[in-house]
Write an enzyme that holds these catalytic residues in place. Sequence first.
Site, PDB file in Angstrom:
ATOM      1  N   LYS A 204      -1.719  13.550 -26.403  1.00 23.56           N
ATOM      2  CA  LYS A 204      -2.714  14.342 -25.679  1.00 23.56           C
ATOM      3  C   LYS A 204      -3.888  14.673 -26.602  1.00 23.56           C
ATOM      4  CE  LYS A 204      -3.312  18.711 -23.279  1.00 23.56           C
ATOM      5  NZ  LYS A 204      -2.715  19.914 -22.743  1.00 23.56           N
ATOM      6  N   GLU A 210       2.620  12.887 -36.804  1.00 21.36           N
ATOM      7  CA  GLU A 210       3.633  11.831 -36.720  1.00 21.36           C
ATOM      8  C   GLU A 210       3.115  10.631 -35.937  1.00 21.36           C
ATOM      9  OE1 GLU A 210       4.001  15.038 -35.961  1.00 21.36           O
ATOM     10  OE2 GLU A 210       6.072  15.723 -36.148  1.00 21.36           O
ATOM     11  N   GLY A 265       1.452  19.084 -22.315  1.00 20.97           N
ATOM     12  CA  GLY A 265       2.132  17.925 -22.904  1.00 20.97           C
ATOM     13  C   GLY A 265       3.510  17.687 -22.301  1.00 20.97           C
ATOM     14  N   ARG A 266       4.291  18.755 -22.145  1.00 21.56           N
ATOM     15  CA  ARG A 266       5.664  18.572 -21.650  1.00 21.56           C
ATOM     16  C   ARG A 266       5.724  18.415 -20.132  1.00 21.56           C
ATOM     17  NH1 ARG A 266       4.703  23.184 -24.182  1.00 21.56           N
ATOM     18  NH2 ARG A 266       4.731  25.158 -23.044  1.00 21.56           N
ATOM     19  N   GLU A 351      10.370  24.964 -25.048  1.00 15.18           N
ATOM     20  CA  GLU A 351       8.982  25.111 -25.486  1.00 15.18           C
ATOM     21  C   GLU A 351       8.199  25.955 -24.471  1.00 15.18           C
ATOM     22  OE1 GLU A 351       6.961  21.966 -28.163  1.00 15.18           O
ATOM     23  OE2 GLU A 351       6.012  21.661 -26.228  1.00 15.18           O
ATOM     24  N   HIS A 382      35.046  15.373 -24.120  1.00 13.76           N
ATOM     25  CA  HIS A 382      35.843  15.145 -25.324  1.00 13.76           C
ATOM     26  C   HIS A 382      35.151  15.706 -26.556  1.00 13.76           C
ATOM     27  CE1 HIS A 382      38.489  12.591 -22.938  1.00 13.76           C
ATOM     28  NE2 HIS A 382      37.382  12.232 -22.328  1.00 13.76           N
ATOM     29  N   LYS A 510       3.796  23.348 -38.488  1.00 11.52           N
ATOM     30  CA  LYS A 510       2.910  22.186 -38.665  1.00 11.52           C
ATOM     31  C   LYS A 510       1.928  22.436 -39.805  1.00 11.52           C
ATOM     32  CE  LYS A 510       2.536  20.567 -33.868  1.00 11.52           C
ATOM     33  NZ  LYS A 510       1.593  20.382 -32.777  1.00 11.52           N
TER      34      LYS A 510
HETATM   35  O1  F6P Z   1       4.760  20.059 -31.246  1.00 11.73           O
HETATM   36  C1  F6P Z   1       4.328  20.553 -30.060  1.00 11.73           C
HETATM   37  C2  F6P Z   1       3.488  19.626 -29.259  1.00 11.73           C
HETATM   38  O2  F6P Z   1       2.206  20.141 -29.201  1.00 11.73           O
HETATM   39  C3  F6P Z   1       4.070  19.441 -27.870  1.00 11.73           C
HETATM   40  O3  F6P Z   1       3.797  20.475 -27.026  1.00 11.73           O
HETATM   41  C4  F6P Z   1       3.487  18.140 -27.473  1.00 11.73           C
HETATM   42  O4  F6P Z   1       4.143  17.608 -26.380  1.00 11.73           O
HETATM   43  C5  F6P Z   1       3.662  17.369 -28.755  1.00 11.73           C
HETATM   44  O5  F6P Z   1       3.387  18.306 -29.762  1.00 11.73           O
HETATM   45  C6  F6P Z   1       2.813  16.142 -28.900  1.00 11.73           C
HETATM   46  O6  F6P Z   1       1.449  16.421 -28.778  1.00 11.73           O
HETATM   47  P1  F6P Z   1       0.397  15.293 -28.539  1.00 11.73           P
HETATM   48  O7  F6P Z   1       0.669  14.650 -27.232  1.00 11.73           O
HETATM   49  O8  F6P Z   1      -0.936  15.972 -28.585  1.00 11.73           O
HETATM   50  O9  F6P Z   1       0.526  14.279 -29.652  1.00 11.73           O
END
Ligand code: F6P
Length: 546
Positions: A204, A210, A265-266, A351, A382, A510
């Site tokens: 987003k 990452e 995002g979620r 979240e 199990h 972060k």
């Molecule tokens: O770590 C939290 C977060 O902001 C989430 O809410 C989001 O889904 C994820 O990181 C990834 O964010 P982006 O889509 O901006 O890379």
Amino acid sequence: MLTQTRAWQRLQEHHRQVSGSHMRDLFDRDDRRMQRFSLQFEDLLFDFSKNRITDQTLELLCDLARECGLADRIEGMFAGEAVNCTEGRAALHVALRNRSNRPMKVDGEDVMPAVNAVLTQMRSFVEGVHSGAWRGFSGERIRDVVNIGIGGSDLGPRMIVQALTPYHHSGLKVHFVSNIDPADLLDTLAGLRPETTLFLVASKTFGTQETLANAHAAKDWFLRCAGDQQHVARHFVAISTHRQRVRDFGIDPENMFTFWDWVGGRYSLWSAIGLSIALAVGMQRFEELLAGAHAVDEHFRSAPFEKNLPVVMALLGIWYINFFGAASHAIVPYAQHLQRLPAYLQQADMESNGKTTTCEGRAVSWDTGPVVWGEPGTNGQHAFFQLLHQGSRLVPVDFLLPACSHYALGAHQDMLLANCLAQAEALMRGRTEDEVRRQLREEGLGTAEIERLAPHRVFPGNRPSNLFMFGKLAPRTLGSLVALYEHKIYVQGVLWGVNSFDQWGVELGKKLADTILSELQGEGDLREHDSSTTALIHRVRCFPRR
Ligand code: F6P
């Protein structure tokens, strides 16, 4: 304030009255209990009869929802109000799946034309890849798609793609890379050829550490084979709200699928973030997924609270969290392909409602979001079911059970069904000491042995569970299921008074990670850390890392 409402006070009193009763007795007294405490939505049956509730419990919980102004808050969300109060934004994911195409507005502007335009763009791209019109730089067809994203840009699509395995387009494999652990990307790339691989960089913000690191490494891997930068355009597309960052990364904005800051995002799998889903199962199936979610949206908006599935799901959660002190909620799909559902719901729920400050900026004095966890059955049986049955904690469970399988293999599916139904029954009924003694006598044990073993073999029962039963797990059903959970989470957030659409809590870690990264890579002095962190950074510096 929540705890000052009349309904809350009455629920406390009601809890004192009913918490001692056993569900076994409630069932024995009423052979229509299941009919009274179940709801049908299309092919989804929601059986919530195995809960520690009476008619009055449900009435009082619905009163609580009314007193908290839930109806207005639901309308507010659909009306595009800034329900994300800390970021001043709408949370209008419902527009992404608005198959009625009725206007939905943010800041006075109908967002549907933009939503539809992206769906059209997705359709033509997916068709191009599937038909072979879109090819890699060497002229070969695309065989593998790698979605690079994390959190909401990974968990939803990953869960859905796996859940819809029987619908996968033949000849195309979809992979997911999320972790910054080098093993994730390298393991995935190990089986792939750059000539036939398409990368979807899904972020987003297009600023997530990452995702950008993995996307850069993937581009290097690709260019080592393709050589020429201009070939990137056939192999990298971006899904983001941030055009400039996409351009800076080196992806042509022509190859960008956009979405908007009013999509959390979620809550984004319904947007272009779902491109990996559409590539895996085709655009028609993706639209069926949207349609299933949209049907739930219409139900959520219009059904009276007592018959409103996400509202009832939310209120049951509140009953256990706030009145029985339950701290967690288990999600147990009896479907191997729903393996990632618990992880997906972990982000969606934790979240969203892992908050302790109300929208007015006050600290809550009541519990909020639970720890969400789980594993598919029968595997979970199990592993952790021992604690569900005989542990000291009350853990409400959601079972998800497709009555039919896409696959035929002996009596496997019947065994799966039998196990799920048995677990739900056992959690509810338990086994009394008398029953245990009788059974041990039948097994031929002597009195002393019976005395010794009986206390260990007693199951308290009275452990609540919900059960969703449906036919085969199809895109529409899955879309409905996910939307039900999304709205459940929103309802709980409204009642608890928290903002379900921000996530400030992940920011601090972060920021610190950025500081520590530069310290790990440098030789210099460390900034201010506690003695543990300082020592650990020094320890890392001692290891050979390249
Ligand atoms: O770590 C939290 C977060 O902001 C989430 O809410 C989001 O889904 C994820 O990181 C990834 O964010 P982006 O889509 O901006 O890379």
